[in-house]
Design an enzyme around this catalytic site. Structure first.
Site, PDB file in Angstrom:
ATOM      1  N   MET A  86       6.032  20.033   3.795  1.00 44.79           N
ATOM      2  CA  MET A  86       6.260  18.685   3.262  1.00 44.79           C
ATOM      3  C   MET A  86       7.252  18.703   2.086  1.00 44.79           C
ATOM      4  O   MET A  86       7.614  19.760   1.584  1.00 44.79           O
ATOM      5  CB  MET A  86       4.920  18.092   2.815  1.00 44.79           C
ATOM      6  CG  MET A  86       3.946  17.908   3.977  1.00 44.79           C
ATOM      7  SD  MET A  86       2.303  17.379   3.442  1.00 44.79           S
ATOM      8  CE  MET A  86       2.625  15.711   2.873  1.00 44.79           C
ATOM      9  N   HIS A  87       7.645  17.521   1.664  1.00 44.71           N
ATOM     10  CA  HIS A  87       8.370  17.274   0.397  1.00 44.71           C
ATOM     11  C   HIS A  87       9.811  17.780   0.301  1.00 44.71           C
ATOM     12  O   HIS A  87      10.453  17.592  -0.717  1.00 44.71           O
ATOM     13  CB  HIS A  87       7.625  17.865  -0.820  1.00 44.71           C
ATOM     14  CG  HIS A  87       6.150  17.671  -0.828  1.00 44.71           C
ATOM     15  ND1 HIS A  87       5.568  16.426  -0.788  1.00 44.71           N
ATOM     16  CD2 HIS A  87       5.128  18.560  -0.897  1.00 44.71           C
ATOM     17  CE1 HIS A  87       4.247  16.574  -0.835  1.00 44.71           C
ATOM     18  NE2 HIS A  87       3.959  17.847  -0.894  1.00 44.71           N
ATOM     19  N   ASP A 245       2.521  19.199   7.358  1.00 49.40           N
ATOM     20  CA  ASP A 245       1.686  20.342   7.761  1.00 49.40           C
ATOM     21  C   ASP A 245       0.219  20.178   7.381  1.00 49.40           C
ATOM     22  O   ASP A 245      -0.659  20.629   8.106  1.00 49.40           O
ATOM     23  CB  ASP A 245       2.251  21.673   7.233  1.00 49.40           C
ATOM     24  CG  ASP A 245       2.500  21.685   5.723  1.00 49.40           C
ATOM     25  OD1 ASP A 245       2.134  20.714   5.027  1.00 49.40           O
ATOM     26  OD2 ASP A 245       3.067  22.671   5.241  1.00 49.40           O
TER      27      ASP A 245
END
Length: 513
Positions: A86-87, A245
């Site tokens: 992520m991110h 995830d």
């Protein structure tokens, strides 16, 4: 069976160390899997970048390997789900070329931008809309860092994509994302499950830079001709939204109903709880994101240096273990577990703080550093090993305690990630948390989770709960030892106080570096 032919689903998980592609049948059995690894670049302390092209190459190669290994006809693959770290911030220009290496989740460079975002939006308002304070981990602060430090690149930004959504673009040509992963960008109105015009416009960005937002199980595009030729997939195969995830791993672990929480020890460690309503920690110590299950949310506590702590020790100080494991053809962690097992719980007073990459939950402190406390001449390498494992579990207990504080009921914790494979680490979790720890039969949480989402999106299952019921079976149960829990709780009390005792020193040290 007469003319019955099985349907297959593909789960692709774009992780930090590699991309794992797994092919499942509709009963959740693993038919074939493939892992392709790639590097992480750290140009400065606290920076972390990857090359999006590496992810794409790993994706098409692993899909190709899985199809050829399984020997099935690609036309029987009914849907594809994408999961990913992520991110991250993947920045494309108007020719859809990558503008710079992607700045990924564990990068810490954007702390000044977090202050900037907080002052532009307002601290309380930001938590109200995005359910989280401004964090160095999130995509928004990374984009603002590029705006402040690389204006010539910022000028050219046409699209901002998350890692798995770059892969979606390469597979389908669509610019799209879904609610669970997009929740970690800090551009979303989390209670409303939509982009936040207020945040996006105040930060000087436009909504057109972001992909179309889907629910996780919705079909977001179809495999195009070019991707089909590289992967061996059939052109037109549906690709669903998928999930970040953590949400993907939660679906793959059956964390789709109240009371069941997961504890994942990967590079980072995550405690993940299901919630039927938006519950936001006003102090911003845990993340509240949209779950992959429509109209539900999840609460997530993150400890940055979980498996990373043990890997760091393994790579730097366990040369003999690695060599022995190679000769015995086993995983070096199996030997490490055996060494740590010889040590009594509590490690004779050695306590480890796992802040090798700063910390998120519960401290939100990029200056925090790793610490061994209580070291004596009596301690040996195996004590140090065990203390690292215990310290990681104490940090996960920090997360669990906040989730309890928020009124989320916890009746069972499911262990997953690389750390979930270690019986010793599972036992530590049961004893330190004071709750039973279970595992389920499939170990590929994220890939299975998004394969199930693809099954829902293409009509193989009617909803996510039904998909999980059909596929997920309990494998092991570790019962908590309450006597040990009482012993660990005393050490945990000291563990908790150590951070506060050292907080100022961490900041002073960072000022010198």
């Amino acid at each position: 069976m007469g003319g019955f032919s099985l349907s297959y689903l593909l789960g692709v998980d774009i992780g930090t160390s590699g991309t794992k592609t797994v092919l499942y049948d509709e009963f959740g059995n693993t038919i074939a899997s493939s892992l392709e690894e790639y590097p992480l670049y750290q140009p400065h302390i606290g920076w972390a970048e990857q090359e999006p092209e590496d992810w794409w190459r790993a994706t098409y190669l692993s899909i190709k390997h899985v199809i050829s290994k399984s020997g099935i006809d690609a036309s029987s693959i009914k849907g594809i789900g994408l999961s990913g770290q992520m991110h991250g911030a993947v920045l494309l220009d108007k020719d859809c070329k990558v503008l710079r290496k992607a700045i990924i989740w564990c990068d810490q460079r954007s702390f000044a931008e977090c202050d900037q975002i907080t002052s532009i939006i307002g601290k309380e308002r930001l938590i109200e809309i995005t359910a989280n304070p401004a964090l160095t981990g999130f995509t928004a602060s990374k984009v603002m860092w590029v705006k402040n430090n690389e204006p010539e690149i910022f000028e050219k930004i046409y699209k901002i994509l998350l890692p798995k959504d770059y892969i979606r673009f390469k597979l389908t040509g669509e610019f799209a994302t879904e609610v669970s992963d997009a929740s970690g960008m800090q551009f979303m109105d989390i209670p409303g499950r939509k982009w936040s015009d207020e945040v996006i416009s105040k930060l000087g960005l436009s909504q057109s830079m972001l992909g179309e937002l889907y629910e996780s199980q919705e079909v977001s595009g179809k495999v195009n001709k070019h991707a089909a030729s590289l992967t061996g997939l059939k052109e037109g195969t549906p690709v669903v939204g998928g999930a970040g995830d953590q949400a993907a791993g939660a679906v793959g672990n059956g964390i789709v109903r109240p009371g069941v929480v997961s504890s994942t020890i990967g590079t980072s460690g995550v405690v993940f709880a299901f919630s039927e309503k938006v519950t936001i920690d006003p102090k911003g110590r845990v993340h509240t994101f949209c779950h992959a299950v429509p109209n539900t949310w999840h609460i997530m506590g993150v400890t940055q240096g979980a498996g990373l702590s043990l890997k760091w020790f393994r790579d730097n100080f366990c040369i003999e273990e690695k060599r022995t494991a190679e000769l015995m053809k086993i995983d070096p962690y199996v030997i490490i577990d055996r060494e740590a097992e010889k040590v009594a719980p509590g490690c004779n007073g050695l306590i480890y703080l796992p802040y090798l990459m700063g910390e998120r939950t519960p401290h939100l402190d990029p200056n925090a550093k790793g610490v061994f406390f209580g070291l004596t001449a009596k301690h040996e390498k195996q004590d140090v090993l065990r203390s690292i494992m215990e310290g990681v579990v104490y940090s996960l207990r920090d997360c669990l305690e906040i989730i309890n504080e928020m009124g989320v009921n916890v009746s069972e914790v499911r262990a997953s990630g690389g750390g979930g494979k270690s019986e010793l680490w599972r036992k530590m979790q049961a004893d330190i948390f004071g709750t039973d720890i279970t595992t389920i039969k499939s170990s590929e949480g994220p890939a299975l989770g998004v394969a199930l989402l693809a099954g829902v999106g293409t009509g193989i299952y009617s909803n996510i709960s039904e998909a999980c019921e059909a596929v997920i079976k309990e494998n092991t149960r570790q019962v908590s030892d309450l006597e040990l829990n009482a012993k660990y709780t005393k050490f945990y009390g000291i563990y908790k106080r150590l951070y506060n005792s050292l907080k100022k020193e961490f900041a002073d040290l960072s000022a010198i570096l």
